[in-house]
Enzyme design. Structure first.
Site, PDB file in Angstrom:
ATOM      1  N   ASP A 155     -24.365  -2.231  86.453  1.00 34.39           N
ATOM      2  CA  ASP A 155     -24.047  -2.008  84.986  1.00 34.39           C
ATOM      3  C   ASP A 155     -23.620  -0.681  85.009  1.00 34.39           C
ATOM      4  O   ASP A 155     -24.238   0.010  86.054  1.00 34.39           O
ATOM      5  CB  ASP A 155     -25.768  -1.935  84.783  1.00 34.39           C
ATOM      6  CG  ASP A 155     -25.229  -1.403  82.936  1.00 34.39           C
ATOM      7  OD1 ASP A 155     -24.321   0.168  82.633  1.00 34.39           O
ATOM      8  OD2 ASP A 155     -25.681  -1.854  82.291  1.00 34.39           O
ATOM      9  N   SER A 208     -28.073  -1.692  75.160  1.00 31.84           N
ATOM     10  CA  SER A 208     -27.269  -0.409  75.164  1.00 31.84           C
ATOM     11  C   SER A 208     -28.635   0.805  73.830  1.00 31.84           C
ATOM     12  O   SER A 208     -29.344   1.111  73.879  1.00 31.84           O
ATOM     13  CB  SER A 208     -26.475  -0.394  75.749  1.00 31.84           C
ATOM     14  OG  SER A 208     -25.607   0.499  75.861  1.00 31.84           O
ATOM     15  N   HIS A 255     -23.129  -4.730  82.253  1.00 31.91           N
ATOM     16  CA  HIS A 255     -23.000  -4.299  80.819  1.00 31.91           C
ATOM     17  C   HIS A 255     -22.912  -4.899  79.896  1.00 31.91           C
ATOM     18  O   HIS A 255     -23.010  -4.722  78.405  1.00 31.91           O
ATOM     19  CB  HIS A 255     -23.132  -2.786  80.331  1.00 31.91           C
ATOM     20  CG  HIS A 255     -23.187  -1.574  80.357  1.00 31.91           C
ATOM     21  ND1 HIS A 255     -24.784  -0.682  79.781  1.00 31.91           N
ATOM     22  CD2 HIS A 255     -22.764  -1.563  78.255  1.00 31.91           C
ATOM     23  CE1 HIS A 255     -25.164  -0.833  78.501  1.00 31.91           C
ATOM     24  NE2 HIS A 255     -24.062  -0.530  77.842  1.00 31.91           N
TER      25      HIS A 255
END
Lengths: 277, 277
Positions: free
Chosen positions: A223, A148, A256
């Site tokens: 995600d 991320s 995620h």
């Protein structure tokens, strides 16, 4: 340089170690973790850097990814920095996506951030010098991965130092921070309004240059930050236009979280070891 | 029976799912997690139960052990209960080793605990009935493992139902709760002063009976609760005197944490699968 040992836990035959130290670059006390494989054969071992995402510390990857099994299997050390400067005297913001916990792996130029928010130099210089003292039989070969915001950090750090990092990989990275809400907010605060400066910290811009290390990117289709924050369109366009080699893969049904990361971390370690061995 | 789905995350190809439900046995709302492997070949799959230790919930094992890789590899479902009844209206204690978070997997007989603290029946009956509805293609074969207080729980639950659970294993279990501080405190509160009743919940007593399932126990030598809370002397004496087959192994340098559990969980899964396949 003075390191304070906080924890040393045996894991998969190696050692999961946690230190604190005063960072000159960040002007505050910092914590990091490092995994040292057993190295029973006393061979030269390489080093992988892991950069974590928003709100994380070194603990998330250490506790939730299961990476130690892979690091021991491949006999590679793994360095896990914190994600930002921290402390009472460090600038902060009430939002979870700015300030402490959200360093974005840049060197800030704007007040009140410029004094402490220099995560890029911390990782590339100060913490790298510390790593040299902690990894016995270091082979000198390094690579970098992240998740991320840390995926953005791994790509930018790796591409800005393409000779040094032998491979780059990222899980659900912010690929075009100049164009997405998280990145615009952070870059406006840390770097000001000069968009030429923003380009120096945007993977979609850096990928235009020749001679980049091999890159692997893995993105889950479920995600909840995709595609808004993690859109790959501009990045992949620039990969193609500039004849770069990037492996970008999507994984059906994954989100995620570390449940996603742990599921595909073995692929990422195998990818890195091709270039670290 | 009414289940509420809280989370469903893909992990290693299977599904990591979390539910809440109202437990009739515990008289409160409960949360649990279950892992369902991908079962692409639509085969019959067995079920392993994991019982967690003091202060834990279902999250610790789900997030820190890396078990999903093994469950998917072996195509086995894994059920992860919480460690005690919880809630405002449930009895509690200020100490971390009594009351909520410290159910000890017994059926309490003493006030104020008897109303809610019936974790044994919850797991063996109520949650088992729920598991039946959640595991597609269930083979009917079950086994049980756990850590620390949950290692005690796995041993006691498995031995009290020796026909049902095909294998038992434990990481750093409380092996003789009648004789160690954690166990004495919990049994005094939940079961009162009748030591004959205590014996029904002590692995070192239960191991005297014939016909027990195969048992594997793994203990770290650097565990800060060993040997005070986790002493194996009486248990292993009784194993020997009663010609039981138990594999008790010590691991040099490992502590009480999930860094220890994750390092040897593959051995435990392999052990269970010998009896579940």
């Amino acid at each position: 340089m003075s390191l304070k040992l906080i924890e040393n836990r045996r894991s998969f035959g190696g050692e999961q170690v946690k230190y604190t130290h005063y960072s000159e670059v960040l002007q505050c006390e910092m914590t990091f973790s490092i995994y040292l494989p057993s190295n029973k054969e006393q061979k030269k071992i390489p080093l992988i850097w892991w950069l974590s995402g928003l709100t994380c510390t070194d603990d998330n990857f250490s506790q939730k990814s299961g990476f130690q099994r892979l690091a021991e299997k491949h006999q590679v050390a793994v360095m896990i920095p914190d994600t930002s400067p921290r402390g009472e005297h460090v600038a902060n913001d009430d939002a979870w996506d700015l300030g402490q916990g959200a360093g974005f792996y840049v060197n800030a130029t704007q007040d009140p951030w410029a004094k402490n928010f220099n995560m890029y130099s911390y990782i590339v210089e100060e913490l790298a010098a510390i790593a040299l003292t902690l990894v016995p039989h270091f082979s000198g070969k390094e690579s970098i991965m992240g998740h991320s915001m840390g995926g953005h950090g791994a790509l930018v750090t790796g591409m800005k130092n393409a000779e040094r990092y032998k491979a780059i990989s990222a899980f659900s990275p912010i690929l075009n921070p100049m164009k997405v809400p998280w990145g615009i907010k952070a870059f406006s605060a840390y770097l000001g309004e000069d968009k030429a400066l923003w380009k120096e910290w945007d993977a979609s811009e850096l990928i235009k240059e020749a001679g980049m290390p091999p890159i692997l990117i893995t993105q889950g289709t479920e995600d909840n930050f995709y595609p808004e924050q993690l859109d790959e369109t501009q990045f992949l366009n620039n990969v193609q236009e500039n004849n770069q080699t990037v492996l970008y893969e999507k994984k059906d049904g994954y989100d995620h979280s570390y449940f996603f990361i742990s599921s595909f971390l073995e692929d990422h370690f195998s990818f890195h070891m091709k270039y670290l061995s």
